[in-house]
Design a protein around this motif. Structure first.
Motif, mmCIF file in Angstrom:
data_model
loop_
_atom_site.group_PDB
_atom_site.id
_atom_site.type_symbol
_atom_site.label_atom_id
_atom_site.label_comp_id
_atom_site.label_asym_id
_atom_site.label_seq_id
_atom_site.Cartn_x
_atom_site.Cartn_y
_atom_site.Cartn_z
ATOM 1 N N SER A 175 0.850 -1.207 0.000
ATOM 2 C CA SER A 175 0.000 0.000 0.000
ATOM 3 C C SER A 175 0.879 1.247 0.000
ATOM 4 O O SER A 175 0.845 2.054 0.946
ATOM 5 N N ILE A 177 2.603 4.939 -0.924
ATOM 6 C CA ILE A 177 2.216 6.289 -1.303
ATOM 7 C C ILE A 177 3.302 6.812 -2.242
ATOM 8 O O ILE A 177 4.484 6.828 -1.892
ATOM 9 N N ILE A 211 -7.085 3.458 -5.643
ATOM 10 C CA ILE A 211 -6.146 4.507 -5.262
ATOM 11 C C ILE A 211 -6.862 5.547 -4.425
ATOM 12 O O ILE A 211 -8.099 5.584 -4.361
ATOM 13 N N GLU A 212 -6.073 6.403 -3.786
ATOM 14 C CA GLU A 212 -6.606 7.546 -3.060
ATOM 15 C C GLU A 212 -5.767 8.763 -3.436
ATOM 16 O O GLU A 212 -4.535 8.732 -3.320
ATOM 17 N N LEU A 214 -4.233 12.206 -2.812
ATOM 18 C CA LEU A 214 -3.853 13.008 -1.662
ATOM 19 C C LEU A 214 -3.314 14.363 -2.126
ATOM 20 O O LEU A 214 -3.029 14.549 -3.314
ATOM 21 N N GLN A 218 0.349 13.550 -4.377
ATOM 22 C CA GLN A 218 0.573 12.218 -3.818
ATOM 23 C C GLN A 218 -0.612 11.295 -4.117
ATOM 24 O O GLN A 218 -1.764 11.731 -4.115
ATOM 25 N N LYS A 220 -2.044 7.412 -3.012
ATOM 26 C CA LYS A 220 -1.909 6.196 -2.239
ATOM 27 C C LYS A 220 -2.491 5.044 -3.037
ATOM 28 O O LYS A 220 -3.637 5.097 -3.491
ATOM 29 N N ASN A 222 -3.870 1.561 -2.759
ATOM 30 C CA ASN A 222 -4.390 0.752 -1.656
ATOM 31 C C ASN A 222 -3.910 -0.691 -1.688
ATOM 32 O O ASN A 222 -3.668 -1.303 -0.650
#
Length: 232
Positions: A175, A177, A211-212, A214, A218, A220, A222
């Motif tokens: 996971s 970043i 994904i996330e 940020l 950025q 992340k 998952n």
């Protein structure tokens, strides 16, 4: 464009570059004596396609955007050059060539220049320089072939996922970043698509929980394996 000729400035520039910084201090100082400096303001061109390619350019500070234009005038990003990066190495082995790409300062930038003839003398004295340059050329050729193949064959979604996976450092875990090395509009140019398509695909990947997004570019991831499986 402003030109400076500080030996200290050139020596610092030479020490930034992996193709030189394995040498002894005295040897790097000797190379620095043959260097010159060019200062570019944001938006100024380092070179244009068609210009004579007879110089090794090393970014000392700032950022250079290298891009090409298609026959229809469409721009495609090739790479960014950050401090310690260089371009113009092809001319060292192919005298009389011209640039195929364009290089533009993204911000106020300082570049060290070493003429082809001077660098060839240094390579005769220190053959390991040539080996380092050949290694870098091989990496760039591999990246260029991969980029060409992706744009020609893969779906935009697959290109994005492949790019994100390439940004993951070794031993970063499942996971990680990552930080995008460029703005999304530049990523779109690099991957041969539009900024709108990039934003839409990032949103889709986020909605699927892969994904996330940020702050500060950025991302992340998952689950890296799950993301790669989705690309298939």
């Amino acid at each position: 464009m402003d030109h400076q000729h500080s030996c200290h400035h050139h020596a610092a520039c030479i020490r930034l570059v992996p193709i030189f910084n394995h040498l002894e201090d005295g040897q790097m100082d000797e190379i620095a004596k043959s260097a010159k400096t060019m200062d570019l303001k944001k938006g100024e061109m380092l070179f244009h396609a068609g210009d004579e390619d007879d110089t090794l350019y090393i970014v000392n500070r700032g950022k250079i955007r290298v891009y090409r234009l298609s026959d229809t005038g469409k721009e495609q990003l090739v790479r960014f050059l950050n401090p310690g990066d260089f371009t113009g190495e092809w001319a060292l082995f192919h005298p009389g060539e011209v640039h195929e790409n364009y290089a533009e300062a993204v911000v106020n930038t300082s570049v060290c220049l070493i003429k082809q003839t001077d660098l060839q003398k240094h390579m005769v004295e220190h053959p390991q320089i040539a080996l380092k340059i050949i290694s870098e050329m091989s990496e760039r050729l591999r990246d260029s072939e991969k980029q060409t193949m992706q744009v020609a064959i893969e779906k935009v979604e697959s290109r994005i996922i492949s790019f994100l996976a390439d940004c993951v450092e070794k031993d970063a875990g499942e996971s990680p970043i990552i930080t995008l090395p460029m703005a999304k509009k530049d990523l779109a140019s690099y991957l041969g698509t539009t900024p709108e398509s990039i934003s839409r695909k990032f949103t889709e990947l986020e909605k699927r929980g892969l994904i996330e997004q940020l702050p500060r570019r950025q991302i992340k991831i998952n689950d890296l394996d799950e993301l790669l499986l989705y690309a298939d």
